[in-house]
Design an enzyme around this catalytic site. Structure first.
Site, PDB file in Angstrom:
ATOM      1  N   GLY A 116     -81.942  70.912  17.333  1.00 42.93           N
ATOM      2  CA  GLY A 116     -82.042  69.501  17.003  1.00 42.93           C
ATOM      3  C   GLY A 116     -83.253  68.854  17.640  1.00 42.93           C
ATOM      4  O   GLY A 116     -83.569  69.113  18.799  1.00 42.93           O
ATOM      5  N   THR A 129     -83.193  69.046  24.874  1.00 40.90           N
ATOM      6  CA  THR A 129     -81.931  68.680  24.247  1.00 40.90           C
ATOM      7  C   THR A 129     -81.512  67.300  24.710  1.00 40.90           C
ATOM      8  O   THR A 129     -81.507  67.024  25.909  1.00 40.90           O
ATOM      9  CB  THR A 129     -80.789  69.683  24.543  1.00 40.90           C
ATOM     10  N   ASP A 138     -78.611  66.390  24.537  1.00 38.12           N
ATOM     11  CA  ASP A 138     -77.273  66.593  25.098  1.00 38.12           C
ATOM     12  C   ASP A 138     -77.303  66.772  26.614  1.00 38.12           C
ATOM     13  O   ASP A 138     -76.269  66.639  27.278  1.00 38.12           O
ATOM     14  CB  ASP A 138     -76.598  67.805  24.462  1.00 38.12           C
ATOM     15  N   MET A 153     -73.173  61.091  20.031  1.00 36.30           N
ATOM     16  CA  MET A 153     -73.281  62.550  19.989  1.00 36.30           C
ATOM     17  C   MET A 153     -72.851  63.203  21.302  1.00 36.30           C
ATOM     18  O   MET A 153     -72.878  62.573  22.353  1.00 36.30           O
ATOM     19  CB  MET A 153     -74.716  62.961  19.662  1.00 36.30           C
ATOM     20  N   ARG A 193     -71.067  67.391  21.847  1.00 36.62           N
ATOM     21  CA  ARG A 193     -69.929  68.225  21.456  1.00 36.62           C
ATOM     22  C   ARG A 193     -69.053  68.594  22.652  1.00 36.62           C
ATOM     23  O   ARG A 193     -67.845  68.434  22.621  1.00 36.62           O
ATOM     24  CB  ARG A 193     -70.436  69.492  20.769  1.00 36.62           C
ATOM     25  N   GLU A 203     -68.406  62.209  20.327  1.00 38.72           N
ATOM     26  CA  GLU A 203     -67.869  62.880  19.143  1.00 38.72           C
ATOM     27  C   GLU A 203     -67.040  64.107  19.512  1.00 38.72           C
ATOM     28  O   GLU A 203     -66.228  64.574  18.714  1.00 38.72           O
ATOM     29  CB  GLU A 203     -69.015  63.317  18.225  1.00 38.72           C
TER      30      GLU A 203
END
Length: 414
Positions: free
Chosen positions: A15, A143, A145, A189, A191, A245
């Protein structure tokens, strides 16, 4: 190690982020100036560009356009999500990569990505060593994340955190326009790791943000969620929620699991905000709205952090310098310190084997006991990463992004 001369390949994977091209510029600009690197090649769509022999000669790009990469979001060379097989099971891709490396006399390989990309980097590095082909391989972290192991933080996270916090502050103002209250749920966002959702708490720290924040690190209890929301809504007349999410039931199942998986086996998520909004509406009777920040979290370069841009560039530059100095089989990582009361970030190297496929989660002690908000150490961790403003160039008051010619490279002529 001995001096090594040859071409280098740089690729982007996974991403995108708002600063991934700053790392690209760090690699390209540094490599173009180094006498040991004979050519700088950019792989179209990451490792797939290598496999498909789609390599661009970055030395033929306009230097002014290359410099604009620092302020251009997304992956300028194109990205991919391509899972390479274990070479002991199927070495077809690896033999093809070795063939391409020899065709262009590639002796340096730089790959910019997250967890899965570092796994790819690691596999290629080990295969080259086993094949006896000298090629120095360095991974460059990326990232939003922020879940890569071994580095204090990742390029891309600071800018995404800044966008999330800023957006939540703006939404917070909108929530209080009317005399009739409402519940607003912002889906963010993340995971498995809640660094991004936790960043919404920066808005609350600044006085205008979510009342509740939920991360994947703490099991999500729907009944407690309803109680939390209803209690705040009844007492304040409105309630704002930030939720990752990736929140999960106590048994590990995602609340918003679709059942689909990507090529790396990751569960596909989506629609959590709308799902929770509907459940809150049924439980409380309140007017409820859900907002999904979606791709804006990773491409909002107009609010990028200068700190993030500078550190992303540093990561790319450090990768080239380390490889030329003889390092290989490593990933560039960040080490944080405080000097004279000021935040300082320096580059270091860690082994690819150590980082590949390992996720870094938000420490439980940085989340409040109830699991619906962030503690001060989290705020202290993120604040330095969002500092400074972008020097993005504009034309007609709109961003001027890099425009690359992407000229196909010619193979080495013997």
């Amino acid at each position: 190690m001995s001096e090594l001369k040859g071409a280098c390949i740089f690729g982007q994977s996974g991403g995108p982020t708002s600063v991934i091209n700053a790392s690209a510029y760090g690699v390209i600009a540094t490599a173009l100036k180094n006498p040991n690197i004979t050519r700088v090649l950019g792989a179209e769509h990451g490792i797939k560009g290598v496999l498909n022999d789609r390599l661009f000669d970055m030395g033929q790009e306009d230097p002014a356009e290359l410099e604009l990469l620092k302020y251009t979001p997304s992956s300028a060379l194109g990205s991919c999500r391509y899972k390479m097989a274990d070479p002991d099971v199927d070495d077809t891709d690896y033999k093809r990569i070795l063939e391409i490396f020899k065709k262009y006399d590639v002796r340096y390989f730089f790959y910019n990505g997250g967890n899965d990309s570092m796994d790819t980097c690691n596999k290629i590095s080990k295969f080259m060593q086993q094949s006896g082909y000298e090629c120095r391989v360095i991974g460059i972290p990326k990232t939003i994340d922020n879940d890569l192991y071994g580095t204090d933080h990742c390029p891309g996270f600071g800018s995404a955190a800044k966008f999330i916090a800023t957006s939540c502050m703006e939404v917070h103002q909108d929530l209080r326009v009317y005399d009739k209250g409402r519940v607003t749920i912002v889906e963010i966002m993340g995971r498995h790791a809640g660094w991004l959702a936790g960043s919404a708490a920066l808005a609350t720290y600044a006085g205008a943000g979510p009342d509740l924040v939920y991360l994947p690190e703490v099991p999500f209890n729907m009944e407690e969620f309803w109680q939390d929301v209803n209690g705040i809504y009844r007492s304040k007349g409105s309630c704002m929620v930030a939720v990752s999410e990736g929140v999960r039931h106590a048994d590990g199942r995602f609340i918003a699991e679709s059942g689909d998986k990507d090529v790396f086996g990751h569960t596909q998520l989506g629609g959590l905000g709308a799902m929770l909004a509907e459940s809150v509406k049924r439980q409380t009777g309140a007017k409820v709205r859900s907002i999904e920040l979606s791709l804006l979290q990773r491409c909002a370069s107009h609010v990028a952090s200068k700190t993030d841009i500078d550190e992303a560039y540093m990561a790319g530059k450090a990768a080239v310098e380390a490889a030329v100095a003889g390092q290989t089989d490593k990933m560039v990582a960040f080490e944080r310190s405080t000097e004279n009361g000021q935040y300082v970030c320096k580059a270091k190297l860690i082994g690819l084997t150590d980082v590949a496929n390992v996720e870094k989660l938000v420490p439980r002690e940085w989340i409040n006991p109830r699991g619906n908000g962030m503690e001060q150490p989290f705020i202290d961790y993120v604040l330095p990463l969002i500092q400074g403003e972008t020097s993005m160039r504009k034309e007609h008051s709109l961003p001027r992004f890099a425009k690359l010619k992407k000229i196909q490279a010619e193979p080495v002529r013997n």
